[in-house]
Design an enzyme around this catalytic site. Structure first.
Site, PDB file in Angstrom:
ATOM      1  N   ASP A 183     -15.456  -3.262   2.493  1.00  0.00           N
ATOM      2  CA  ASP A 183     -15.170  -4.328   3.459  1.00  0.00           C
ATOM      3  C   ASP A 183     -15.399  -3.871   4.908  1.00  0.00           C
ATOM      4  OD1 ASP A 183     -12.923  -2.710   3.747  1.00  0.00           O
ATOM      5  OD2 ASP A 183     -11.475  -4.350   3.593  1.00  0.00           O
ATOM      6  N   ARG A 184     -15.697  -2.580   5.103  1.00  0.00           N
ATOM      7  CA  ARG A 184     -16.002  -2.076   6.438  1.00  0.00           C
ATOM      8  C   ARG A 184     -17.415  -1.499   6.467  1.00  0.00           C
ATOM      9  NH1 ARG A 184     -10.417  -1.148   6.136  1.00  0.00           N
ATOM     10  NH2 ARG A 184      -9.276  -1.510   8.074  1.00  0.00           N
TER      11      ARG A 184
ATOM     12  N   GLU B  55     -13.176  -6.606  14.479  1.00  0.00           N
ATOM     13  CA  GLU B  55     -12.127  -5.744  14.999  1.00  0.00           C
ATOM     14  C   GLU B  55     -12.700  -4.342  15.181  1.00  0.00           C
ATOM     15  OE1 GLU B  55      -8.899  -5.688  12.255  1.00  0.00           O
ATOM     16  OE2 GLU B  55      -9.999  -4.629  10.695  1.00  0.00           O
TER      17      GLU B  55
ATOM     18  N   ARG C 181       0.858  -1.182   0.000  1.00  0.00           N
ATOM     19  CA  ARG C 181       0.000   0.000   0.000  1.00  0.00           C
ATOM     20  C   ARG C 181       0.892   1.229   0.000  1.00  0.00           C
ATOM     21  NH1 ARG C 181      -5.289   0.010   3.611  1.00  0.00           N
ATOM     22  NH2 ARG C 181      -5.611  -1.763   2.232  1.00  0.00           N
TER      23      ARG C 181
ATOM     24  N   THR D 159      -3.658  -8.392  16.034  1.00  0.00           N
ATOM     25  CA  THR D 159      -4.418  -7.356  15.346  1.00  0.00           C
ATOM     26  C   THR D 159      -4.490  -7.622  13.846  1.00  0.00           C
ATOM     27  OG1 THR D 159      -3.648  -5.774  16.988  1.00  0.00           O
ATOM     28  CG2 THR D 159      -4.610  -4.880  14.980  1.00  0.00           C
TER      29      THR D 159
ATOM     30  N   SER E 241      -8.516   0.656  -0.139  1.00  0.00           N
ATOM     31  CA  SER E 241      -9.582   0.702   0.864  1.00  0.00           C
ATOM     32  C   SER E 241      -9.994   2.141   1.153  1.00  0.00           C
ATOM     33  CB  SER E 241      -9.118  -0.028   2.124  1.00  0.00           C
ATOM     34  OG  SER E 241     -10.187  -0.167   3.035  1.00  0.00           O
TER      35      SER E 241
ATOM     36  N   ASP F 134     -14.005   0.297  -0.586  1.00  0.00           N
ATOM     37  CA  ASP F 134     -13.943  -1.063  -1.140  1.00  0.00           C
ATOM     38  C   ASP F 134     -14.942  -1.992  -0.471  1.00  0.00           C
ATOM     39  OD1 ASP F 134     -12.476  -1.202   1.282  1.00  0.00           O
ATOM     40  OD2 ASP F 134     -11.309  -2.899   0.550  1.00  0.00           O
TER      41      ASP F 134
END
Length: 534
Positions: A320-321, A418, A57, A394, A159, A318
């Site tokens: 995913d959250r 998370e 990234r 994590t 993201s 993206d």
């Protein structure tokens, strides 16, 4: 010393120019060299991007330290060779590649372009590639890895990072993000395969190739078919009077969340019109990250007020959250923290499972997971209800891999989360998934409404039953290494040498785990024990 450094930068830049066939990035490098712009050369060529468990990234632009056509080719060549060494039937099973809508006009870089170059590298070596023909949510890539029994997956996305960034996220054949030793193995393989292969730049190679397949339609159909199996209250969903607003924050989530609502029998959520279509400039937000809270949700609040909606669902670019906000009786909005929403989703998913599995002995086979920096509410629920809770390091790479281990052992993994608003609500995706989380959160809210309860009221009921778990997570940015070191040295010696703080305000600190130093005062010898997969 400085002169040697500058000579090395020029040499690296010259090597770059012999390989780079992107006219925009090569012209930028030629300009740096001709102008002897040492600062820009150091920024672009001072250090290669590190390939780690999160893949790559970085900002898009020229040079080895940034995301561009050449670094994508080099990375994929290394990854391909590593897969060939470690997975024997790569050329029979193949890989899947997805991408988001990011683009960078200055360097001609885009997620779609990077994905196509990655596909070219694999196909040039005789490896089948399932390349999505359009933008897709990140969760669809790990879903495809498992569903199609593939060797690996690549998602080109940054993201919720700023618009100039991009990323290269890698999944192993088990459908979870890579963990050690794969990260170091892939990194070494990249270094061994830097020179572009003969056909690396010929992306027309894949056009019409029998090795190129488009999984878009089949994965969309199968994903939502599997998602329907997690719908427990279709009658309520059809009749709910709750109104939902959804924002994809200029990302890829709009169409998928609309489809998820349809799969669950809901009317479609109201889409924030200014944010529903993908836009790599993210023009309406400072940061495209719903974890930032109210600043990102201003347009959502306005639409909800206009339409009388009670719940806001927000995905990152993206998808995913997931962030959720609820209108309170006062008219104010409560934006749930990642831990609070994790508490609600964990309670809801277990409640639904329990309705379907009345046998008291069945609970002994059930697991939930959370990362070590997240709330311990799931542990409290597990102790009360009799299922298992496990804590991992994590990141979803650890939870996904651990979940796969448990599933392979015949266990039932119901949920993982998370605190950074990431939720795994359905085990057919071994990563965080904002699409499934959005519709499951909507079903939970609709069910509670039939009991005249709000999400906020239910959260308080969970705390009253299982114990209050309060957190206040935030951050500040610091780039000075000396300041960072001093901050942590002060914490570690707050009440004397090697003595961490005993109080946090008026509250007693009962436990400190410092994995950087290996300290954990909840262990008999004060030494932190390895968490799962450490």
């Amino acid at each position: 010393m400085a002169e040697r450094e500058h000579t090395g930068l020029y040499q690296t830049a010259e090597e770059w120019l012999t390989w780079d066939k992107n006219p925009k990035t090569s012209e930028l490098v030629k300009q740096m060299v001709s102008e002897k712009n040492k600062e820009e050369l150091k920024k672009c060529f001072g250090a290669r991007m590190e390939f780690g468990t999160a893949g790559l990234r970085a900002a898009m632009g020229p040079g080895v330290s940034q995301m561009n056509d050449l670094t994508i080719i080099q990375t994929t060549q290394g990854f391909c060779r590593y897969l060939e060494k470690n997975i024997g039937n790569l050329k029979e099973r193949g890989v899947v590649i997805g991408y988001d809508a990011r683009a960078h006009p200055t360097s001609a870089g885009s997620s779609k372009r990077f994905a196509k170059l990655a596909a070219t590298a694999f196909i040039s070596q005789g490896v089948p590639v399932y390349l999505f023909s359009s933008i897709t949510p990140t969760p669809f890539v790990p879903y495809a890895v498992i569903h199609l029994n593939l060797c690996a997956g690549i998602m080109v996305t940054a993201s919720h990072n700023p618009k100039q960034d991009n990323g290269y996220k890698v999944y192993w054949e088990n459908g979870a993000q890579i963990i050690p030793p794969h990260d170091t193995g892939i990194a070494q393989s990249i270094e061994e395969n830097l020179e572009p292969w003969p056909q690396a730049w010929d992306d027309s190679l894949i056009d019409g190739s029998s090795l190129l397949k488009d999984p878009l339609q089949s994965i969309n159909e199968d994903y939502f078919s599997d998602l329907q199996k997690h719908c427990f209250h279709r009658d309520i969903n059809k009749s709910t009077k709750l109104k939902f607003v959804h924002t994809s924050v200029h990302g890829v989530g709009h169409v998928s969340v609309q489809s998820a609502f349809q799969a669950f029998g809901f009317n479609p959520p109201l889409a924030v019109p200014e944010q529903k279509d993908p836009d790599p400039e993210f023009p309406t937000v400072k940061y495209p990250n719903p974890e930032e809270g109210k600043g990102v949700l201003k347009l959502s609040f306005a639409l909800a007020k206009k339409e009388g909606a009670q719940i806001i669902l927000a995905n990152d670019p993206d998808a995913d959250r997931l962030a959720v906000a609820e209108r309170q009786e006062s008219g104010e909005w409560k934006v749930f923290s990642g831990n609070e929403l994790g508490s609600l989703l964990g309670w809801w998913i277990f409640t639904c499972w329990k309705e379907q599995n009345p046998d008291p002995s069945a609970v002994k086979n059930v697991y939930m997971l959370a990362s070590t920096v997240s709330s311990k509410i799931l542990r409290a629920i597990a102790l009360h209800e009799g299922f298992h809770f496990e804590e991992t390091l994590t990141g979803f790479k650890w939870m996904g891999n651990r979940a796969k281990e448990l599933i392979d052992q015949g266990k039932t993994v119901l949920f993982a989360f998370e605190e950074a608003i990431g939720y795994m609500c359905c085990p057919f995706v071994l990563d965080k998934d904002g699409v499934s989380a959005a519709v499951i959160a909507a079903e939970m809210a609709s069910y509670l409404a039939t009991k005249n309860l709000t999400l906020s009221q239910q959260l308080n009921a969970i705390f009253k039953k299982y114990g209050y778990h309060i957190s206040r997570n935030s951050y500040f940015l610091c780039y000075d290494q000396t300041t960072i070191k001093n901050l942590f040295d002060n914490l570690r010696n707050y009440d004397g040498d090697s003595c961490y703080p005993k109080l946090c305000g008026k509250f007693q600190v009962t436990g400190v785990r410092d994995l950087t130093t290996g300290f954990d005062n909840n262990q008999p010898d004060n030494k932190a024990v390895s968490l799962k997969l450490l």
